[in-house]
Write an enzyme that holds these catalytic residues in place. Structure first.
Site, PDB file in Angstrom:
ATOM      1  N   CYS A 160       0.810  -1.226   0.000  1.00 21.94           N
ATOM      2  CA  CYS A 160       0.000   0.000   0.000  1.00 21.94           C
ATOM      3  C   CYS A 160       0.843   1.275   0.000  1.00 21.94           C
ATOM      4  O   CYS A 160       0.292   2.373   0.023  1.00 21.94           O
ATOM      5  CB  CYS A 160      -0.964  -0.017   1.190  1.00 21.94           C
ATOM      6  SG  CYS A 160      -2.109  -1.407   1.111  1.00 21.94           S
ATOM      7  N   HIS A 298      -1.744   8.134   6.560  1.00 21.64           N
ATOM      8  CA  HIS A 298      -2.109   6.860   5.938  1.00 21.64           C
ATOM      9  C   HIS A 298      -3.458   6.407   6.469  1.00 21.64           C
ATOM     10  O   HIS A 298      -4.324   6.002   5.700  1.00 21.64           O
ATOM     11  CB  HIS A 298      -1.032   5.817   6.226  1.00 21.64           C
ATOM     12  CG  HIS A 298      -1.237   4.516   5.542  1.00 21.64           C
ATOM     13  ND1 HIS A 298      -1.216   4.381   4.169  1.00 21.64           N
ATOM     14  CD2 HIS A 298      -1.485   3.270   6.036  1.00 21.64           C
ATOM     15  CE1 HIS A 298      -1.428   3.112   3.849  1.00 21.64           C
ATOM     16  NE2 HIS A 298      -1.606   2.420   4.969  1.00 21.64           N
ATOM     17  N   GLU A 309       0.991   4.853  13.551  1.00 20.26           N
ATOM     18  CA  GLU A 309       1.229   6.115  12.843  1.00 20.26           C
ATOM     19  C   GLU A 309       1.153   7.306  13.792  1.00 20.26           C
ATOM     20  O   GLU A 309       1.988   8.219  13.720  1.00 20.26           O
ATOM     21  CB  GLU A 309       0.227   6.286  11.712  1.00 20.26           C
ATOM     22  CG  GLU A 309       0.464   7.557  10.894  1.00 20.26           C
ATOM     23  CD  GLU A 309      -0.380   7.640   9.642  1.00 20.26           C
ATOM     24  OE1 GLU A 309      -0.038   8.451   8.755  1.00 20.26           O
ATOM     25  OE2 GLU A 309      -1.383   6.905   9.529  1.00 20.26           O
ATOM     26  N   LYS A 328      -9.034   8.132   3.773  1.00 21.12           N
ATOM     27  CA  LYS A 328      -9.646   6.815   3.620  1.00 21.12           C
ATOM     28  C   LYS A 328     -11.001   6.720   4.317  1.00 21.12           C
ATOM     29  O   LYS A 328     -11.783   5.816   4.020  1.00 21.12           O
ATOM     30  CB  LYS A 328      -8.697   5.739   4.127  1.00 21.12           C
ATOM     31  CG  LYS A 328      -7.448   5.562   3.267  1.00 21.12           C
ATOM     32  CD  LYS A 328      -6.565   4.450   3.781  1.00 21.12           C
ATOM     33  CE  LYS A 328      -5.294   4.299   2.937  1.00 21.12           C
ATOM     34  NZ  LYS A 328      -4.360   5.428   3.099  1.00 21.12           N
ATOM     35  N   HIS A 333      -9.911   2.371   0.991  1.00 24.06           N
ATOM     36  CA  HIS A 333      -8.491   2.081   0.809  1.00 24.06           C
ATOM     37  C   HIS A 333      -8.261   1.468  -0.570  1.00 24.06           C
ATOM     38  O   HIS A 333      -8.649   0.326  -0.831  1.00 24.06           O
ATOM     39  CB  HIS A 333      -8.034   1.119   1.903  1.00 24.06           C
ATOM     40  CG  HIS A 333      -6.551   0.968   2.016  1.00 24.06           C
ATOM     41  ND1 HIS A 333      -5.668   1.496   1.099  1.00 24.06           N
ATOM     42  CD2 HIS A 333      -5.776   0.355   2.955  1.00 24.06           C
ATOM     43  CE1 HIS A 333      -4.435   1.219   1.459  1.00 24.06           C
ATOM     44  NE2 HIS A 333      -4.477   0.516   2.587  1.00 24.06           N
ATOM     45  N   PHE A 392       1.871  -3.645   3.854  1.00 21.44           N
ATOM     46  CA  PHE A 392       2.221  -4.949   4.399  1.00 21.44           C
ATOM     47  C   PHE A 392       3.702  -5.235   4.159  1.00 21.44           C
ATOM     48  O   PHE A 392       4.280  -4.798   3.160  1.00 21.44           O
ATOM     49  CB  PHE A 392       1.387  -6.040   3.724  1.00 21.44           C
ATOM     50  CG  PHE A 392      -0.012  -6.172   4.272  1.00 21.44           C
ATOM     51  CD1 PHE A 392      -0.433  -5.445   5.364  1.00 21.44           C
ATOM     52  CD2 PHE A 392      -0.903  -7.048   3.683  1.00 21.44           C
ATOM     53  CE1 PHE A 392      -1.718  -5.578   5.866  1.00 21.44           C
ATOM     54  CE2 PHE A 392      -2.193  -7.199   4.166  1.00 21.44           C
ATOM     55  CZ  PHE A 392      -2.602  -6.461   5.264  1.00 21.44           C
TER      56      PHE A 392
END
Length: 404
Positions: A160, A298, A309, A328, A333, A392
């Site tokens: 991502c 993010h 984060e 998001k 996403h 990931f």
């Protein structure tokens, strides 16, 4: 001296609309765009944030039928970006124009469909277009074919963080002198039954109602909503843009890329890799944390991701991060495209001096002491803004943009 790349064009196709203006308006409205998705009907999680996009109308039936959906979205966004930058094939040196796109999952449904035919001993029905439609590199390749550009052409895949990483790599091509112009960004269509099933099994998807499913930084957040989309930015050498009379929308000045080396899917609980990526972007840009007036987070709405984060931001900004937004909550996403979409939104935030709100944040997690913008867009005065992307495998990317 920081190495800069001028952003002279933006093209976007997202759940908020078929272009950049519609996407900005949708994000500023601050309402979730998730809804029940017929593609996912019957699955435990059956909502997504789809793009209302007619590829036949946008690209022509013959071309659209040759392309997988992520390639369709990439090509439509690239055409928009070129038009926005006021570029013309008649005036560019095609050998000096590159394409770098980020893609993550690409064509899960195409693979599933064709492998099913093979497993049923119906290999004679496997499409000869299956491979060229579905390999990740075809989005960048189709953009080059369509525009007739012959410079460096490749695909970044870092989960991502792919779209954001592609922009950082593209800036490097400008800085090295390999290219005068690079079309860079990301594209993805994550609305597949395979992707939804895999993420559900991992407990990564929200099971909330569509209107509140994605809740970045909220105490009750329970995962993200699958989405799709594309964003392509035109990057040029900062001296070239004014020479041809082009508008410079912002400057990409900093890029940081790191790895957590912690876990296949979970972020480092303290956000150490996220922190180091943002610090690297700041150092690359020659900026101090105090120079940054906004962070596009993010913010996937997972418990572990948002916590990591937030902890990273609190350390980088010495306990008082600047205003934060997490798109998001509105857009869902879009996986490999998300970093490019959010980078484009960061450029627009700098242009408009306005931070969009984060949707669905009704009760902020008490452990995440961030200034998250909610409710309505917030006017700001800023000259620099950052955009975070994480994936990931602990793959992290941070971008630092400044006003032109």
């Amino acid at each position: 001296m920081p190495v800069e790349a001028a952003v002279t064009g933006i093209g976007m196709i997202t759940p908020a609309g078929p272009n950049t203006a519609a996407t900005w308006d949708g994000v500023c409205a601050g309402k979730s765009l998730a809804r029940p998705d017929p593609v996912l009907a019957g699955l435990p999680v059956d909502i997504s944030c789809p793009v209302d996009f007619d590829p036949d109308a946008a690209l022509g039936r013959r071309l659209a039928r040759r392309l997988d959906r992520f390639c369709q979205l990439a090509l439509a966004a690239a055409r928009q970006a070129v038009a926005d930058a006021e570029l013309s094939p008649a005036t560019w040196d095609a050998d000096r124009i590159g394409v770098v796109l980020g893609v993550s999952c690409n064509s899960m449904e195409t693979y599933v469909r064709e492998f099913t035919l093979l497993g049923e001993d119906r290999q004679h029905l496997v499409s000869p277009l299956a491979l060229p439609r579905s390999v990740a590199s075809m989005a960048a390749a189709e953009v080059a074919l369509d525009l007739g550009v012959r410079g460096p052409n490749f695909t970044v895949t870092s989960a991502c963080a792919s779209g954001a990483t592609a922009l950082g790599v593209a800036r490097g091509l400008i800085a090295s002198g390999a290219c005068d112009i690079v079309l860079a960004g990301g594209a993805e269509s994550g609305r597949s039954r395979m992707a939804a099933t895999c993420f559900t099994q991992m407990r990564a998807l929200s099971r909330g109602g569509p209107e509140v499913a994605s809740r970045p930084f909220d105490t009750d957040r329970d995962g993200f909503v699958l989405s799709e989309g594309a964003a392509v930015l035109v990057l040029e050498h900062p001296d070239r843009a004014p020479a041809r009379g082009a508008r410079t929308r912002a400057l990409l000045r900093g890029f940081g890329s790191t790895s957590d080396a912690h876990h296949p899917v979970a972020p480092h609980p303290e956000g150490r890799g996220a922190e180091s990526a943002l610090r690297a972007a700041l150092a690359d840009a020659g900026c101090a944390p105090s120079d940054v007036g906004h962070v596009n987070a993010h913010g996937t709405s997972t418990q572990a991701g948002d916590t990591a984060e937030a902890r990273a931001l609190l350390r980088v900004f010495d306990g008082t991060p600047p205003p934060v937004t997490a798109p998001k909550g509105v857009l869902g996403h879009s996986l490999g495209a998300a970093g490019a979409v959010e980078a484009a939104l960061t450029v627009l935030t700098l242009e408009k001096q306005l931070v969009p709100p984060t949707a669905n944040l009704s009760r902020q997690d008490e452990g995440l002491e961030l200034d998250v913008v909610t409710g309505a867009p917030r006017p700001v005065a800023l000259s620099a803004a950052a955009s975070n992307s994480f994936g990931f495998g602990g793959q992290n990317a941070a971008l630092l943009f400044t006003t032109a």
